[in-house]
Design a protein around this motif. Sequence first.
Motif, PDB file in Angstrom:
ATOM      1  N   HIS A   7      57.203  -1.064 -40.604  1.00  0.00           N
ATOM      2  CA  HIS A   7      58.257  -1.884 -40.011  1.00  0.00           C
ATOM      3  C   HIS A   7      59.489  -1.083 -39.611  1.00  0.00           C
ATOM      4  O   HIS A   7      60.327  -1.579 -38.853  1.00  0.00           O
ATOM      5  N   ASP A   8      59.591   0.133 -40.121  1.00  0.00           N
ATOM      6  CA  ASP A   8      60.714   0.993 -39.759  1.00  0.00           C
ATOM      7  C   ASP A   8      60.362   1.957 -38.641  1.00  0.00           C
ATOM      8  O   ASP A   8      61.094   2.923 -38.399  1.00  0.00           O
ATOM      9  N   VAL A   9      59.236   1.700 -37.950  1.00  0.00           N
ATOM     10  CA  VAL A   9      58.801   2.530 -36.827  1.00  0.00           C
ATOM     11  C   VAL A   9      58.763   1.674 -35.571  1.00  0.00           C
ATOM     12  O   VAL A   9      58.277   0.538 -35.592  1.00  0.00           O
ATOM     13  N   ALA A  10      59.276   2.220 -34.480  1.00  0.00           N
ATOM     14  CA  ALA A  10      59.325   1.482 -33.214  1.00  0.00           C
ATOM     15  C   ALA A  10      58.651   2.290 -32.110  1.00  0.00           C
ATOM     16  O   ALA A  10      58.722   3.523 -32.089  1.00  0.00           O
ATOM     17  N   ILE A  11      58.019   1.581 -31.197  1.00  0.00           N
ATOM     18  CA  ILE A  11      57.552   2.180 -29.948  1.00  0.00           C
ATOM     19  C   ILE A  11      58.684   2.037 -28.945  1.00  0.00           C
ATOM     20  O   ILE A  11      59.110   0.928 -28.626  1.00  0.00           O
ATOM     21  N   VAL A  12      59.199   3.169 -28.460  1.00  0.00           N
ATOM     22  CA  VAL A  12      60.380   3.148 -27.598  1.00  0.00           C
ATOM     23  C   VAL A  12      60.092   3.600 -26.170  1.00  0.00           C
ATOM     24  O   VAL A  12      60.951   3.467 -25.287  1.00  0.00           O
ATOM     25  N   GLY A  13      58.900   4.135 -25.935  1.00  0.00           N
ATOM     26  CA  GLY A  13      58.554   4.587 -24.594  1.00  0.00           C
ATOM     27  C   GLY A  13      57.106   4.307 -24.275  1.00  0.00           C
ATOM     28  O   GLY A  13      56.241   4.438 -25.143  1.00  0.00           O
ATOM     29  N   ILE A  14      56.832   3.889 -23.048  1.00  0.00           N
ATOM     30  CA  ILE A  14      55.467   3.662 -22.574  1.00  0.00           C
ATOM     31  C   ILE A  14      55.377   4.106 -21.120  1.00  0.00           C
ATOM     32  O   ILE A  14      56.353   4.018 -20.374  1.00  0.00           O
ATOM     33  N   ALA A  15      54.195   4.569 -20.736  1.00  0.00           N
ATOM     34  CA  ALA A  15      54.006   4.946 -19.338  1.00  0.00           C
ATOM     35  C   ALA A  15      52.527   5.045 -19.015  1.00  0.00           C
ATOM     36  O   ALA A  15      51.728   5.496 -19.838  1.00  0.00           O
ATOM     37  N   ASN A  16      52.190   4.635 -17.819  1.00  0.00           N
ATOM     38  CA  ASN A  16      50.890   4.919 -17.219  1.00  0.00           C
ATOM     39  C   ASN A  16      51.089   5.915 -16.089  1.00  0.00           C
ATOM     40  O   ASN A  16      52.100   5.865 -15.371  1.00  0.00           O
ATOM     41  N   SER A  17      50.142   6.812 -15.922  1.00  0.00           N
ATOM     42  CA  SER A  17      50.097   7.600 -14.697  1.00  0.00           C
ATOM     43  C   SER A  17      49.564   6.708 -13.591  1.00  0.00           C
ATOM     44  O   SER A  17      49.274   5.522 -13.807  1.00  0.00           O
ATOM     45  N   GLU A  18      49.398   7.267 -12.412  1.00  0.00           N
ATOM     46  CA  GLU A  18      48.648   6.528 -11.401  1.00  0.00           C
ATOM     47  C   GLU A  18      47.212   6.366 -11.890  1.00  0.00           C
ATOM     48  O   GLU A  18      46.696   7.199 -12.645  1.00  0.00           O
ATOM     49  N   GLN A  19      46.599   5.268 -11.507  1.00  0.00           N
ATOM     50  CA  GLN A  19      45.224   4.957 -11.907  1.00  0.00           C
ATOM     51  C   GLN A  19      44.400   4.745 -10.643  1.00  0.00           C
ATOM     52  O   GLN A  19      44.861   4.126  -9.686  1.00  0.00           O
ATOM     53  N   VAL A 338      42.058   6.606 -23.051  1.00  0.00           N
ATOM     54  CA  VAL A 338      43.167   6.055 -22.274  1.00  0.00           C
ATOM     55  C   VAL A 338      43.210   4.539 -22.358  1.00  0.00           C
ATOM     56  O   VAL A 338      44.265   3.935 -22.607  1.00  0.00           O
ATOM     57  N   GLN A 339      42.065   3.883 -22.153  1.00  0.00           N
ATOM     58  CA  GLN A 339      42.083   2.426 -22.119  1.00  0.00           C
ATOM     59  C   GLN A 339      42.410   1.827 -23.480  1.00  0.00           C
ATOM     60  O   GLN A 339      42.889   0.693 -23.565  1.00  0.00           O
ATOM     61  N   GLN A 340      42.150   2.582 -24.562  1.00  0.00           N
ATOM     62  CA  GLN A 340      42.511   2.057 -25.875  1.00  0.00           C
ATOM     63  C   GLN A 340      44.029   2.100 -26.070  1.00  0.00           C
ATOM     64  O   GLN A 340      44.617   1.164 -26.617  1.00  0.00           O
ATOM     65  N   LEU A 341      44.668   3.150 -25.599  1.00  0.00           N
ATOM     66  CA  LEU A 341      46.131   3.187 -25.642  1.00  0.00           C
ATOM     67  C   LEU A 341      46.738   2.122 -24.736  1.00  0.00           C
ATOM     68  O   LEU A 341      47.795   1.556 -25.039  1.00  0.00           O
ATOM     69  N   GLN A 342      46.082   1.831 -23.613  1.00  0.00           N
ATOM     70  CA  GLN A 342      46.650   0.876 -22.663  1.00  0.00           C
ATOM     71  C   GLN A 342      46.739  -0.535 -23.222  1.00  0.00           C
ATOM     72  O   GLN A 342      47.597  -1.315 -22.797  1.00  0.00           O
ATOM     73  N   ARG A 343      45.902  -0.892 -24.173  1.00  0.00           N
ATOM     74  CA  ARG A 343      46.055  -2.206 -24.772  1.00  0.00           C
ATOM     75  C   ARG A 343      47.393  -2.299 -25.513  1.00  0.00           C
ATOM     76  O   ARG A 343      48.050  -3.335 -25.506  1.00  0.00           O
ATOM     77  N   VAL A 344      47.787  -1.206 -26.154  1.00  0.00           N
ATOM     78  CA  VAL A 344      49.075  -1.196 -26.854  1.00  0.00           C
ATOM     79  C   VAL A 344      50.218  -1.161 -25.842  1.00  0.00           C
ATOM     80  O   VAL A 344      51.234  -1.849 -26.020  1.00  0.00           O
ATOM     81  N   ILE A 345      50.066  -0.382 -24.787  1.00  0.00           N
ATOM     82  CA  ILE A 345      51.102  -0.327 -23.757  1.00  0.00           C
ATOM     83  C   ILE A 345      51.350  -1.711 -23.166  1.00  0.00           C
ATOM     84  O   ILE A 345      52.498  -2.135 -22.998  1.00  0.00           O
ATOM     85  N   ARG A 346      50.296  -2.446 -22.869  1.00  0.00           N
ATOM     86  CA  ARG A 346      50.482  -3.791 -22.311  1.00  0.00           C
ATOM     87  C   ARG A 346      51.129  -4.718 -23.331  1.00  0.00           C
ATOM     88  O   ARG A 346      51.973  -5.557 -22.972  1.00  0.00           O
ATOM     89  N   GLY A 347      50.776  -4.573 -24.616  1.00  0.00           N
ATOM     90  CA  GLY A 347      51.437  -5.375 -25.640  1.00  0.00           C
ATOM     91  C   GLY A 347      52.932  -5.102 -25.690  1.00  0.00           C
ATOM     92  O   GLY A 347      53.742  -6.020 -25.821  1.00  0.00           O
ATOM     93  N   VAL A 348      53.309  -3.822 -25.559  1.00  0.00           N
ATOM     94  CA  VAL A 348      54.729  -3.467 -25.539  1.00  0.00           C
ATOM     95  C   VAL A 348      55.408  -4.083 -24.319  1.00  0.00           C
ATOM     96  O   VAL A 348      56.518  -4.630 -24.413  1.00  0.00           O
ATOM     97  N   GLU A 349      54.764  -3.996 -23.149  1.00  0.00           N
ATOM     98  CA  GLU A 349      55.345  -4.610 -21.950  1.00  0.00           C
ATOM     99  C   GLU A 349      55.592  -6.096 -22.152  1.00  0.00           C
ATOM    100  O   GLU A 349      56.648  -6.622 -21.758  1.00  0.00           O
TER     101      GLU A 349
END
Length: 388
Positions: A7-19, A338-349
């Motif tokens: 709970h004391d850890v945050a995701i503060v940055g996300i990015a996709n390259s071109e796909q 990549v696609q496994q990380l993208q599920r988390v990226i979309r959750g952050v968005e």
Amino acid sequence: MAKHPFHDVAIVGIANSEQARVLEGHDSTTITFQAVHRVLADTGLTPSDIDGIAAGPFSGPLTYYMRNGPAWRNHMAPSIPIILDAASAIATGQCHTVLVAHGSAGVYTERASTAPWTRPAHEFVVAYGMFTAAEFALIAQRHMHMHGTTPEQLATVAATIRNNGHAHPEAVYHGRGPFTPDDILASRMVADPFHLLDCAMTSEGACALILTTRERAQDLPTKPVYILGGACDSFGPSYQHPPAWDLAGPSGRNNGYTGRWAAQKSFAMGELGPTDVDVCEFYDPFSFEIIRQFEAYGFCEEGEGGDFIMDGCIGPGGRCPVTTDGGTMSFSHGGAAVQQLQRVIRGVEQLRGTCATAQVPDAQVAMCSNGGAGALFTDVMLLGAETP
């Protein structure tokens, strides 16, 4: 709520390259570096601010070229377990800011065959035509036999997710729809019960995330998203053995509902339950996998997943919107990590409120997943818009 170190850890940055289906002029290294540049720009951080790297085979090169050593590192291909490992390293003081990244381009060149990461390479299964679609089809067929799940229910899942990608401007399959369940069922059969449009596509691309402490997150320009819980289930190595629904260990838990224990652990960490989840960013290698996950995670009872998804609850505006960017079926499927990380990226968005499409109003909790019973593992992560 009881505090957990996550709970004391945050995701503060996300990015996709071109796909894209094929990224001309790129290899896996160059496309990964593109995602790294973008995630640093998202946060306003510089390489000197990073003291941890989790980027699979790119961990060493990134540490060298960014000149940010000595740094904590993890060489495993990134996914939810690696994000949790990075969070643990931050929570235990091994480092304070971790870059997680991966990319793939130029790997899948023999396009007359299935993608190389889906083909077994030993004599016990390769001679019998075992490949990823067949592995996941075995799991789906077992559920259909036990509970009467129908191809139409699978097709409803596929059409929903593909339409999410159809609407997303950055999706590889943007503008390819809209799709109806009948369109899914009309596509050619790949591995019964999966038609072509029940299956993930293949593409190329990269993505990256940055995690840091809750305190450091307050000084950054992006809205932090917090880790509320996470855990992993595994029944063996992926894509090496024909999967069985009833594969089980001494605990009695079976592979058919892999991810159930991980979900229970994750919910307990955040003192949450399925009714608290606002958006379901579930991994979608094949249409049935979504039905299975809803049952495994406790959104509905065993055998009820097919009926559960038929009332529109998984679409935009539904109570359990699923895989809202189009997932591996439509947004991107850039290699094994990549696609496994993208599920988390979309959750952050979703929790930032910055989705280009299918934004869930006032989303507070996102559930993200990786894997599936056909691969003998499922990983789960819960993200929150607020820290407990």
